[in-house]
Design a protein around this motif. Structure first.
Motif: not given
Length: 250
Positions: A206, A222-227, A240-241, A245
């Motif tokens: 992430q 950094s992106n805490k929502e990313a897989k 993401i989901g 993006y």
């Protein structure tokens, strides 16, 4: 944090999945080149699939064992290494095999490999505790260096300016060719290394870190929502989901 683009990537990943029979939950990793192409590696059946920026499948390669994709920065010559098969594959832009190096014929057990270019590779030989510099075009051993550190849990390596960058899941270690540790830097869930100029990048699940001896070690995305996250020279990418993006690199 870079400013997010005001548009999404031109396709949803589940649409791509439908085109290629690739389920999102089984994607172990993806990489992006500078032309907007996406390379997806599926852990379940070891397939390696390339899509263009509109989601059209360009190529697919079925592998019989796990392979590590070194980089897609040069999409004309992509390098894959398999610890299980003890071989290196070079493939072209359509994921057709160009050449395979059978490492079992010449070396002991190779823990990790790094192709410097289309002539030379660096090999971590665990059985002999050596870092080997090998010119496979000329079938010539150019040099070897003793290893005096643990090779367990090594995820990736990179050699640059007479230094060995050794990646583990939670650390980046830097050695000279005398096995002296020059630095150890903490990471999280690391996956692979890449280099752009003098900068070394650590791609984790992430987060993306950048290191150079002049500017130090820092998180650049950094992106805490990313897989999964990745970068090319122009953009950071995050899955993401079910959507990709893009984030512009300032």
């Amino acid at each position: 944090m870079s400013q997010v683009f005001q548009f999404l990537f031109l396709f949803f990943f589940f649409v791509v999945s439908a085109q290629s029979n690739l389920e999102l939950k089984n994607v172990k990793d993806f990489l992006a080149d500078d032309y907007g192409n996406i390379y997806a590696y599926q852990n379940q059946d070891f397939s390696f699939v390339k899509f263009d920026s509109l989601g059209k499948q360009i190529g697919k390669m079925m592998l019989v064992m796990p392979y590590k994709i070194q980089s897609v920065q040069n999409p004309l010559n992509i390098v894959l290494f398999s610890e299980n098969a003890q071989e290196i594959k070079f493939i072209d832009q359509n994921l057709n095999e160009i050449q395979t190096l059978d490492l079992k014929e010449k070396f002991g057990f190779i823990r990790m490999a790094f192709a410097e270019d289309l002539q030379k590779v660096w090999l971590l030989d665990e059985s002999k505790n050596q870092l080997i510099y090998y010119n496979f075009r000329e079938d010539r051993l150019m040099n070897s260096f003793p290893i005096r550190f643990n090779l367990n849990n090594v995820i990736d390596i990179l050699v640059f300016e007479s230094k060995l960058y050794l990646l583990r899941e939670n650390s980046l270690e830097i050695y000279n060719f005398n096995s002296e540790k020059l630095a150890e830097l903490k990471t999280n869930n690391a996956k692979r290394l890449s280099r752009e100029g003098d900068d070394i990048f650590v791609i984790s699940r992430q987060e993306i870190f950048k290191f150079s001896f002049s500017s130090g070690f820092k998180s650049v995305f950094s992106n805490k929502e990313a897989k999964i996250v990745d970068k090319n020279h122009l953009q950071f990418l995050a899955l993401i989901g079910d959507k990709f993006y893009l984030y512009k690199i300032k």
